[in-house]
Design a protein around this motif. Sequence first.
Motif, mmCIF file in Angstrom:
data_model
loop_
_atom_site.group_PDB
_atom_site.id
_atom_site.type_symbol
_atom_site.label_atom_id
_atom_site.label_comp_id
_atom_site.label_asym_id
_atom_site.label_seq_id
_atom_site.Cartn_x
_atom_site.Cartn_y
_atom_site.Cartn_z
ATOM 1 N N UNK A 21 0.838 -1.201 0.000
ATOM 2 C CA UNK A 21 0.000 0.000 0.000
ATOM 3 C C UNK A 21 0.872 1.251 0.000
ATOM 4 N N UNK A 22 1.957 1.245 0.746
ATOM 5 C CA UNK A 22 2.880 2.373 0.778
ATOM 6 C C UNK A 22 3.494 2.617 -0.603
ATOM 7 N N UNK A 23 3.970 1.548 -1.222
ATOM 8 C CA UNK A 23 4.597 1.663 -2.542
ATOM 9 C C UNK A 23 3.580 2.157 -3.570
ATOM 10 N N UNK A 24 2.377 1.599 -3.550
ATOM 11 C CA UNK A 24 1.362 2.014 -4.512
ATOM 12 C C UNK A 24 0.972 3.474 -4.313
ATOM 13 N N UNK A 25 0.892 3.926 -3.083
ATOM 14 C CA UNK A 25 0.588 5.332 -2.810
ATOM 15 C C UNK A 25 1.694 6.233 -3.350
ATOM 16 N N UNK A 26 2.933 5.874 -3.074
ATOM 17 C CA UNK A 26 4.060 6.664 -3.575
ATOM 18 C C UNK A 26 4.047 6.742 -5.096
ATOM 19 N N UNK A 27 3.770 5.616 -5.735
ATOM 20 C CA UNK A 27 3.771 5.595 -7.197
ATOM 21 C C UNK A 27 2.572 6.341 -7.772
ATOM 22 N N UNK A 28 1.472 6.379 -7.054
ATOM 23 C CA UNK A 28 0.315 7.134 -7.540
ATOM 24 C C UNK A 28 0.609 8.632 -7.516
ATOM 25 N N UNK B 287 4.265 3.468 -12.697
ATOM 26 C CA UNK B 287 3.388 2.302 -12.796
ATOM 27 C C UNK B 287 2.930 1.898 -11.415
ATOM 28 N N UNK B 288 1.750 1.344 -11.353
ATOM 29 C CA UNK B 288 1.090 1.047 -10.081
ATOM 30 C C UNK B 288 0.975 -0.455 -9.861
ATOM 31 N N UNK B 289 0.723 -0.816 -8.629
ATOM 32 C CA UNK B 289 0.410 -2.196 -8.283
ATOM 33 C C UNK B 289 -1.071 -2.403 -8.612
#
Length: 86
Positions: free
Chosen positions: A20-27, A32-34
């Motif tokens: 969730x942390x990585x996806x938020x950062x990438x958003x 690219x997103x998870x």
Amino acid sequence: MKDIFLIYIILINLISYNAMFIDKRRSISGKWRIKETTLLFLAAIGGSIGEYIGMYTFRHKTKHYKFSIGLPLIIFAQILLIKKLI
């Protein structure tokens, strides 16, 4: 056996929280997103609590019904399953 299960639950929840942390950062950065299916899969295989905590810690996916309603339902189902197995 219980020790292995406990280690698994801790690890999968840490992975889900970090996802969730990585996806938020990438958003935020537009990278690219998870995939949502991957996040929901992580929750379904035991990482639901970590993902739920991450969702509200990072304010990510809180307006998506798949997550705001789906994660509590997954947690509830997992609790019922664990109670039945114990």
